[in-house]
Enzyme design. Structure first.
Site, PDB file in Angstrom:
ATOM      1  N   GLY A  52       0.775  -1.228   0.000  1.00 23.79           N
ATOM      2  CA  GLY A  52       0.000   0.000   0.000  1.00 23.79           C
ATOM      3  C   GLY A  52       0.805   1.276   0.000  1.00 23.79           C
ATOM      4  O   GLY A  52       0.396   2.270  -0.588  1.00 23.79           O
ATOM      5  N   ASP A 112       0.355   3.481   4.000  1.00 24.47           N
ATOM      6  CA  ASP A 112      -0.700   4.170   3.270  1.00 24.47           C
ATOM      7  C   ASP A 112      -1.791   4.707   4.178  1.00 24.47           C
ATOM      8  O   ASP A 112      -2.181   5.860   4.086  1.00 24.47           O
ATOM      9  CB  ASP A 112      -1.283   3.286   2.159  1.00 24.47           C
ATOM     10  CG  ASP A 112      -1.837   1.954   2.653  1.00 24.47           C
ATOM     11  OD1 ASP A 112      -1.648   1.599   3.842  1.00 24.47           O
ATOM     12  OD2 ASP A 112      -2.432   1.231   1.835  1.00 24.47           O
ATOM     13  N   ASP A 161      -5.717   2.554   9.859  1.00 22.66           N
ATOM     14  CA  ASP A 161      -7.121   2.181   9.975  1.00 22.66           C
ATOM     15  C   ASP A 161      -7.413   1.882  11.445  1.00 22.66           C
ATOM     16  O   ASP A 161      -7.703   2.775  12.218  1.00 22.66           O
ATOM     17  CB  ASP A 161      -7.402   0.997   9.061  1.00 22.66           C
ATOM     18  CG  ASP A 161      -8.865   0.779   8.779  1.00 22.66           C
ATOM     19  OD1 ASP A 161      -9.708   1.183   9.594  1.00 22.66           O
ATOM     20  OD2 ASP A 161      -9.192   0.189   7.745  1.00 22.66           O
ATOM     21  N   LYS A 204      -7.685   7.063   9.110  1.00 21.20           N
ATOM     22  CA  LYS A 204      -9.134   6.896   9.046  1.00 21.20           C
ATOM     23  C   LYS A 204      -9.751   7.215  10.404  1.00 21.20           C
ATOM     24  O   LYS A 204      -9.335   6.691  11.437  1.00 21.20           O
ATOM     25  CB  LYS A 204      -9.491   5.465   8.634  1.00 21.20           C
ATOM     26  CG  LYS A 204     -10.972   5.298   8.327  1.00 21.20           C
ATOM     27  CD  LYS A 204     -11.331   3.876   7.952  1.00 21.20           C
ATOM     28  CE  LYS A 204     -10.844   3.539   6.570  1.00 21.20           C
ATOM     29  NZ  LYS A 204     -11.358   2.212   6.137  1.00 21.20           N
ATOM     30  N   PHE A 261     -14.765   2.600   3.335  1.00 20.89           N
ATOM     31  CA  PHE A 261     -13.772   1.819   2.607  1.00 20.89           C
ATOM     32  C   PHE A 261     -13.241   2.683   1.469  1.00 20.89           C
ATOM     33  O   PHE A 261     -13.984   3.065   0.574  1.00 20.89           O
ATOM     34  CB  PHE A 261     -14.347   0.503   2.072  1.00 20.89           C
ATOM     35  CG  PHE A 261     -13.267  -0.376   1.533  1.00 20.89           C
ATOM     36  CD1 PHE A 261     -12.555  -1.201   2.387  1.00 20.89           C
ATOM     37  CD2 PHE A 261     -12.921  -0.338   0.192  1.00 20.89           C
ATOM     38  CE1 PHE A 261     -11.518  -1.996   1.904  1.00 20.89           C
ATOM     39  CE2 PHE A 261     -11.896  -1.125  -0.299  1.00 20.89           C
ATOM     40  CZ  PHE A 261     -11.189  -1.958   0.562  1.00 20.89           C
ATOM     41  N   VAL A 262     -11.944   3.013   1.539  1.00 23.92           N
ATOM     42  CA  VAL A 262     -11.339   3.937   0.591  1.00 23.92           C
ATOM     43  C   VAL A 262     -10.334   3.220  -0.302  1.00 23.92           C
ATOM     44  O   VAL A 262      -9.792   2.182   0.060  1.00 23.92           O
ATOM     45  CB  VAL A 262     -10.655   5.113   1.320  1.00 23.92           C
ATOM     46  CG1 VAL A 262     -11.688   5.943   2.072  1.00 23.92           C
ATOM     47  CG2 VAL A 262      -9.572   4.635   2.273  1.00 23.92           C
ATOM     48  N   ASP A 310      -5.990  -0.141  -2.173  1.00 21.62           N
ATOM     49  CA  ASP A 310      -6.679  -0.894  -3.216  1.00 21.62           C
ATOM     50  C   ASP A 310      -8.080  -1.307  -2.805  1.00 21.62           C
ATOM     51  O   ASP A 310      -8.448  -1.259  -1.638  1.00 21.62           O
ATOM     52  CB  ASP A 310      -5.868  -2.143  -3.583  1.00 21.62           C
ATOM     53  CG  ASP A 310      -5.949  -3.212  -2.509  1.00 21.62           C
ATOM     54  OD1 ASP A 310      -6.420  -4.324  -2.799  1.00 21.62           O
ATOM     55  OD2 ASP A 310      -5.536  -2.945  -1.353  1.00 21.62           O
TER      56      ASP A 310
END
Length: 182
Positions: A51, A106, A109, A137, A158-159, A165
């Site tokens: 990521g 990346d 979360d 997030k 969900f990004v 991805d």
């Protein structure tokens, strides 16, 4: 994995959260913050595959100090949309010993992956640990770790895009999208 048509349908139905210019502005701000904090450290920079590859590839040329570079590969997601068991594909190596380490990822979360990376890096003898995530997030929950440098704060959706991805697709997008909510 998605086929081409499925991937295009997901993108066509997604919500644009952050346009490419917003992404680049955040990238340059994070680079400036890292330059100000780590300029005299000569850190070992570890990129979390896969990521962080886009974030790392665009961030590194903006850093104006000497650094060493390596990578690690750990995942809780695979192609799923929810985190699972931690799986080390390439663990941090002994080259972290005695180093200031900057880990690039990346997205932060739930924080479990970055927390495990920090623990492993410090156990291997790093003298200092810093982390930079492109996106944090806003899950509304307490996370076991906070990143030292954050590009953007994103809603709890969900990004994908800019290294993140959806079922293996769309890491290459210059902007960030969210799956349409039902």
């Amino acid at each position: 994995m998605l086929n081409t048509q499925q991937a295009r349908e997901i993108l066509a139905n997604a919500d644009l959260l952050c346009a490419a210019d917003t992404v680049q502005t955040a990238l340059h701000r994070v680079a400036a913050e890292i330059n100000a904090s780590l300029a005299d450290q000569h850190p070992l920079v570890l990129s979390v595959m896969g990521g962080a590859v886009v974030f790392s590839g665009q961030l590194l040329p903006l850093l104006d100090f000497p650094l060493d570079f390596d990578y690690l590969h750990v995942s809780r997601y695979g192609n799923a949309q929810r985190g699972g068991e931690l799986h080390w594909k390439v663990a941090p190596r002994e080259n972290v010993q005695g180093k200031t380490v900057l880990v690039l990822d990346d997205i932060l979360d739930e924080g479990e992956t970055l927390h495990a990376i920090k623990q492993r890096v410090l156990e291997l003898g790093a003298t200092a640990f810093y982390s930079a995530v492109f996106a944090d997030k806003d899950t509304g929950k307490v996370k076991p770790i906070r990143a030292d440098f954050v590009g953007l704060t994103l809603p709890n959706r969900f990004v994908f895009g800019y290294g993140m991805d959806i079922h293996g697709a769309w890491r290459n997008l210059p902007a960030i999208y969210a799956v349409k909510e039902n």
